[in-house]
Design a protein around this motif. Structure first.
Motif, PDB file in Angstrom:
ATOM      1  N   ALA A 104     -47.258  24.987  61.914  1.00  0.00           N
ATOM      2  CA  ALA A 104     -46.266  26.049  61.747  1.00  0.00           C
ATOM      3  C   ALA A 104     -46.343  27.036  62.908  1.00  0.00           C
ATOM      4  O   ALA A 104     -47.422  27.539  63.243  1.00  0.00           O
ATOM      5  CB  ALA A 104     -46.479  26.775  60.433  1.00  0.00           C
ATOM      6  N   CYS A 105     -45.199  27.306  63.540  1.00  0.00           N
ATOM      7  CA  CYS A 105     -45.174  28.208  64.700  1.00  0.00           C
ATOM      8  C   CYS A 105     -43.738  28.617  64.964  1.00  0.00           C
ATOM      9  O   CYS A 105     -42.807  28.161  64.292  1.00  0.00           O
ATOM     10  CB  CYS A 105     -45.775  27.526  65.936  1.00  0.00           C
ATOM     11  N   SER A 106     -43.518  29.471  65.956  1.00  0.00           N
ATOM     12  CA  SER A 106     -42.179  29.937  66.295  1.00  0.00           C
ATOM     13  C   SER A 106     -42.148  30.350  67.755  1.00  0.00           C
ATOM     14  O   SER A 106     -43.189  30.493  68.412  1.00  0.00           O
ATOM     15  CB  SER A 106     -41.775  31.122  65.401  1.00  0.00           C
ATOM     16  N   GLY A 107     -40.934  30.559  68.259  1.00  0.00           N
ATOM     17  CA  GLY A 107     -40.794  30.971  69.653  1.00  0.00           C
ATOM     18  C   GLY A 107     -39.398  31.467  69.948  1.00  0.00           C
ATOM     19  O   GLY A 107     -38.464  31.260  69.162  1.00  0.00           O
ATOM     20  N   ASP A 108     -39.240  32.119  71.077  1.00  0.00           N
ATOM     21  CA  ASP A 108     -37.929  32.540  71.551  1.00  0.00           C
ATOM     22  C   ASP A 108     -37.261  31.381  72.277  1.00  0.00           C
ATOM     23  O   ASP A 108     -37.841  30.303  72.443  1.00  0.00           O
ATOM     24  CB  ASP A 108     -38.065  33.741  72.486  1.00  0.00           C
TER      25      ASP A 108
ATOM     26  N   SER B 153     -51.785  17.485  72.967  1.00  0.00           N
ATOM     27  CA  SER B 153     -51.007  18.392  72.120  1.00  0.00           C
ATOM     28  C   SER B 153     -49.537  17.995  72.075  1.00  0.00           C
ATOM     29  O   SER B 153     -49.045  17.252  72.927  1.00  0.00           O
ATOM     30  CB  SER B 153     -51.144  19.838  72.609  1.00  0.00           C
ATOM     31  N   MET B 154     -48.865  18.508  71.056  1.00  0.00           N
ATOM     32  CA  MET B 154     -47.415  18.365  70.913  1.00  0.00           C
ATOM     33  C   MET B 154     -46.846  19.757  70.659  1.00  0.00           C
ATOM     34  O   MET B 154     -47.402  20.525  69.874  1.00  0.00           O
ATOM     35  CB  MET B 154     -47.064  17.430  69.751  1.00  0.00           C
ATOM     36  N   GLN B 155     -45.755  20.074  71.332  1.00  0.00           N
ATOM     37  CA  GLN B 155     -45.119  21.365  71.169  1.00  0.00           C
ATOM     38  C   GLN B 155     -43.655  21.196  70.767  1.00  0.00           C
ATOM     39  O   GLN B 155     -43.078  20.119  70.896  1.00  0.00           O
ATOM     40  CB  GLN B 155     -45.198  22.169  72.475  1.00  0.00           C
ATOM     41  N   CYS B 156     -43.067  22.285  70.271  1.00  0.00           N
ATOM     42  CA  CYS B 156     -41.647  22.326  69.956  1.00  0.00           C
ATOM     43  C   CYS B 156     -40.952  23.350  70.835  1.00  0.00           C
ATOM     44  O   CYS B 156     -41.594  24.279  71.358  1.00  0.00           O
ATOM     45  CB  CYS B 156     -41.434  22.664  68.486  1.00  0.00           C
TER      46      CYS B 156
ATOM     47  N   ALA C 107     -33.828  31.216  69.731  1.00  0.00           N
ATOM     48  CA  ALA C 107     -34.990  31.579  68.905  1.00  0.00           C
ATOM     49  C   ALA C 107     -35.148  30.564  67.788  1.00  0.00           C
ATOM     50  O   ALA C 107     -34.176  30.157  67.148  1.00  0.00           O
ATOM     51  CB  ALA C 107     -34.809  32.980  68.341  1.00  0.00           C
ATOM     52  N   TRP C 108     -36.399  30.159  67.528  1.00  0.00           N
ATOM     53  CA  TRP C 108     -36.639  29.070  66.582  1.00  0.00           C
ATOM     54  C   TRP C 108     -37.913  29.303  65.775  1.00  0.00           C
ATOM     55  O   TRP C 108     -38.773  30.097  66.159  1.00  0.00           O
ATOM     56  CB  TRP C 108     -36.744  27.737  67.320  1.00  0.00           C
ATOM     57  N   GLU C 109     -38.008  28.596  64.650  1.00  0.00           N
ATOM     58  CA  GLU C 109     -39.229  28.595  63.856  1.00  0.00           C
ATOM     59  C   GLU C 109     -39.419  27.213  63.249  1.00  0.00           C
ATOM     60  O   GLU C 109     -38.477  26.613  62.730  1.00  0.00           O
ATOM     61  CB  GLU C 109     -39.161  29.635  62.742  1.00  0.00           C
ATOM     62  N   VAL C 110     -40.644  26.693  63.335  1.00  0.00           N
ATOM     63  CA  VAL C 110     -40.999  25.406  62.742  1.00  0.00           C
ATOM     64  C   VAL C 110     -41.892  25.665  61.539  1.00  0.00           C
ATOM     65  O   VAL C 110     -42.895  26.380  61.639  1.00  0.00           O
ATOM     66  CB  VAL C 110     -41.694  24.494  63.756  1.00  0.00           C
ATOM     67  N   PHE C 111     -41.522  25.079  60.397  1.00  0.00           N
ATOM     68  CA  PHE C 111     -42.281  25.282  59.164  1.00  0.00           C
ATOM     69  C   PHE C 111     -43.309  24.180  58.927  1.00  0.00           C
ATOM     70  O   PHE C 111     -44.379  24.432  58.376  1.00  0.00           O
ATOM     71  CB  PHE C 111     -41.322  25.354  57.981  1.00  0.00           C
ATOM     72  N   ALA C 112     -42.976  22.965  59.325  1.00  0.00           N
ATOM     73  CA  ALA C 112     -43.893  21.844  59.107  1.00  0.00           C
ATOM     74  C   ALA C 112     -43.497  20.690  60.019  1.00  0.00           C
ATOM     75  O   ALA C 112     -42.325  20.541  60.389  1.00  0.00           O
ATOM     76  CB  ALA C 112     -43.867  21.392  57.652  1.00  0.00           C
TER      77      ALA C 112
ATOM     78  N   SER D 177     -39.455  20.193  60.284  1.00  0.00           N
ATOM     79  CA  SER D 177     -38.704  21.098  59.415  1.00  0.00           C
ATOM     80  C   SER D 177     -38.608  22.444  60.116  1.00  0.00           C
ATOM     81  O   SER D 177     -39.638  23.058  60.417  1.00  0.00           O
ATOM     82  CB  SER D 177     -39.404  21.255  58.060  1.00  0.00           C
ATOM     83  N   TYR D 178     -37.408  22.943  60.356  1.00  0.00           N
ATOM     84  CA  TYR D 178     -37.234  24.060  61.287  1.00  0.00           C
ATOM     85  C   TYR D 178     -35.958  24.832  61.028  1.00  0.00           C
ATOM     86  O   TYR D 178     -35.095  24.403  60.258  1.00  0.00           O
ATOM     87  CB  TYR D 178     -37.191  23.510  62.714  1.00  0.00           C
ATOM     88  N   THR D 179     -35.839  25.963  61.711  1.00  0.00           N
ATOM     89  CA  THR D 179     -34.565  26.646  61.898  1.00  0.00           C
ATOM     90  C   THR D 179     -34.473  27.057  63.366  1.00  0.00           C
ATOM     91  O   THR D 179     -35.500  27.291  64.022  1.00  0.00           O
ATOM     92  CB  THR D 179     -34.433  27.916  61.028  1.00  0.00           C
ATOM     93  N   SER D 180     -33.251  27.159  63.865  1.00  0.00           N
ATOM     94  CA  SER D 180     -33.017  27.734  65.193  1.00  0.00           C
ATOM     95  C   SER D 180     -31.615  28.291  65.214  1.00  0.00           C
ATOM     96  O   SER D 180     -30.736  27.822  64.476  1.00  0.00           O
ATOM     97  CB  SER D 180     -33.207  26.693  66.308  1.00  0.00           C
ATOM     98  N   GLU D 181     -31.385  29.279  66.054  1.00  0.00           N
ATOM     99  CA  GLU D 181     -30.083  29.942  66.092  1.00  0.00           C
ATOM    100  C   GLU D 181     -28.971  28.988  66.509  1.00  0.00           C
ATOM    101  O   GLU D 181     -27.859  29.040  65.993  1.00  0.00           O
ATOM    102  CB  GLU D 181     -30.136  31.147  67.031  1.00  0.00           C
TER     103      GLU D 181
END
Length: 612
Positions: free
Chosen positions: A504-508, A590-593, A598-603, A534-538
């Motif tokens: 779980a993480c987030s970023g601009d 590592s793997m990144q998103c 702006a975004w957020e990853v939940f799982a 599983s995510y959201t982004s603008e």
């Protein structure tokens, strides 16, 4: 919301309803004065008159619009439902047809309908009617449900249509203090049909009719609604449709009648397979189970198979959606255990789970892909309707013709009585042609998909030979609301899912974040594997970054190359391997998103999909 207690008082036939029989009636008792009170021939109080009267409505469905309504299918008891605008009781109404015998849920996007006035709503009134295919009447009841405020707090009122003489009936929901809708919070109003006495009384499942929805402010003033809007639900509504995460579409499904049962953990229960289910179990078919279980798992047991008592789909082998309420097991999975000869599978099918479980329905149909699209082009003027086996359509615009390229798909937003839909190329050089009929289109959630490749297989690769028009058809009465063409992105069915713990993480916008891949994730990254995010982004975009890859810092599936639907993004092993090579040991630790907003990853998880 204030609960209406008269629901509990359903009397049959011509008996009148005694409100004194409901709830606590001590406040209505007449004190004993020692003398008899005057009586009438019938001193039983008459029920409240719920007969609708002609009133101005916020929504009356006379314009045929219904895009502001959506079917809610996340609950385990939710029915598959078909919505349409039909004639009922002398006017137009929204028909809610129960397709699977479970509980219909229908939601209305109050915010889109009312705009800023949504915050003024104090009362919601509507007319509910019901019918049964045999023309008889049975009482029905359910809940009026509001999701209010920033946190989508759920409150309910009861409703019922309890007498034939009160069908249709006016029902009312009240938003009490603290339950108000809030502008900008995607608040919705919903109803379900929870108790259908028609089933027990031999009348079958009720069809519900909704009409004359009235949104009133605290002073009783009618609020004006814009019925041309489309449903935009809150995130927890799960995309206002079926949760198809990890699953396949099931077309031409045959219901396993009477398959509703429950048991404790590791206990099996099931039924003898009727001939129509045996006939439906062919290569490419899938068994779909709607269920709940304590541990979220489900599989089948072929207890009379010639090879011996056999579990199929256990140990994570079943395809199960993120809501843990639908499980799918393919013909190929059963055949791998029990052999290709269906006659050797035995006469019964059972279900089982590792914890206490309940199965609501089982069906068998043809597996088809779940699609989403990018680079969408609207097919203007394609909205139309027709009777069974009637065709209607429109001339294809230059933009549509340009979008019809290999890898594209036609998306049809529609309803039909049978659920079937396909296209007709009536001017094709090869002659009048049906495409994707016979259950070969991919239909779910009120949308049907036909690929370029399916059209080309019938009409040839030269699009100039396809003719100038595209038509639509079904084997029952149908209506098409909108048609789009875009680049097809297939959402892969996955099983044997491994959770990527701690991701779980987030970023601009254009910022990356992620986690080191544990060994179990590295082991799961094999051909056919799918990374589920599983995510959201603008912007709705999402992809992965392999920042430690031997080939160098690498974006994978950016530029709209990932498949995305209902808050889930998929990136395949093959997409990563195409950039970083087939040797997973060179992909980095590592793997990144990342996204372009702006975004957020939940799982994040990694699952297995059949290798094509």
């Amino acid at each position: 919301m204030k609960r209406q207690k008269f629901l509990a008082c359903l009397l049959a036939g011509a008996m009148v309803l005694s409100m004194a029989a409901c709830g606590d009636n001590s406040a209505d008792e007449t004190p004993d004065t020692g003398s008899a009170a005057p009586t009438t021939e019938d001193s039983t109080p008459a029920p409240e008159d719920t007969t609708p009267v002609d009133e101005a409505a916020s929504i009356d469905f006379e314009d045929g619009n219904m895009a502001f309504a959506a079917v809610y299918t996340t609950p385990a008891d939710a029915a598959d439902v078909e919505l349409s605008v039909v004639d009922f009781n002398g006017s137009k109404a929204l028909q809610v047809k129960n397709l699977t015998g479970k509980v219909p849920y229908v939601a209305f996007d109050v915010e889109s309908l009312l705009g800023a006035d949504v915050a003024k709503v104090a009362t919601i009134e509507l007319t509910l009617g019901t019918s049964f295919d045999n023309g008889k009447f049975s009482a029905v009841s359910g809940k009026l449900i509001a999701w209010s405020g920033e946190d989508q707090i759920e409150t309910t009122d009861d409703w019922s249509v309890y007498l034939a003489s009160k069908n249709p009936a006016k029902v009312v929901a009240t938003l009490a203090a603290g339950e108000e809708f809030v502008s900008g919070a995607n608040n919705i109003f919903m109803l379900n049909l929870k108790t259908d006495n028609g089933v027990d009384e031999g009348n079958g499942n009720a069809t519900l009719y909704i009409d004359n929805i009235r949104f009133l402010d605290a002073s009783g003033n009618l609020l004006t609604a814009d019925s041309s809007v489309a449903f935009v639900g809150p995130e927890k509504f799960a995309g206002s449709g079926v949760d198809v995460s990890n699953l396949m579409t099931v077309n031409g499904a045959v219901n396993f009648e009477g398959f509703a049962t429950s048991e404790g953990g590791w206990a099996q229960a099931g039924f003898t397979m009727p001939q129509e289910i045996i006939d439906a179990l062919v290569p490419g078919s899938v068994v779909e189970i709607e269920f709940t279980s304590e541990n979220g798992d489900m599989w089948i047991v072929m207890n009379e198979a010639a090879v011996g008592w056999s579990r199929v789909g256990d140990n994570g082998g079943a395809y199960i959606n993120n809501s843990k309420n639908v499980a799918q097991i393919t013909y190929e999975q059963i055949a791998a255990v029990c052999g290709d000869d269906v006659s050797a599978w035995g006469s019964t099918m059972q279900c089982e789970a590792s914890g206490a479980w309940e199965v609501f329905s089982v069906k068998v149909g043809k597996a088809a892909p779940v699609y989403t699209m990018t680079d969408v082009v609207e097919f203007s003027g394609a909205a139309c309707s027709g009777g069974a086996w009637a065709q209607n359509g429109a001339a294809m615009t230059e933009e549509v013709l340009a979008a019809l390229v290999p890898g594209s798909v036609v998306e049809i937003n529609y309803t039909s009585e049978t659920g079937n839909m396909w296209i007709v190329m009536n001017e094709a050089a090869v002659g009048w042609s049906r495409v994707a009929d016979g259950g070969n289109s991919s239909c779910y959630g009120g949308k049907c998909y036909v690929t370029y490749e399916q059209i080309a297989a019938v009409c040839g690769d030269d699009i100039s030979a396809w003719g100038s028009t595209m038509q639509f058809e079904s084997d029952s009465e149908w209506e098409v609301y909108a048609v789009n063409v875009g680049t097809a992105r297939e959402m892969k069915p996955v099983n044997h899912i491994v959770e990527f713990e701690g991701f779980a993480c987030s970023g601009d916008a254009w910022a990356q974040d992620g986690a080191d891949m544990p060994q179990e994730i590295l082991d799961a990254l094999v051909p056919g594997a799918v990374v589920n995010i599983s995510y959201t982004s603008e912007s709705g975009d999402m992809w992965v970054v392999m920042n430690g890859a031997a080939v160098g810092w690498s974006r994978v599936a950016d530029g709209g190359q990932s498949a995305r639907l209902n808050g889930v993004c998929q990136v395949t092993y093959e997409q990563i391997a195409a950039i970083c090579g087939d040797d997973v040991s060179t992909w980095g630790a590592s793997m990144q998103c990342e996204s372009d907003s702006a975004w957020e990853v939940f799982a994040v998880s990694v699952g297995q999909s059949p290798v094509e």
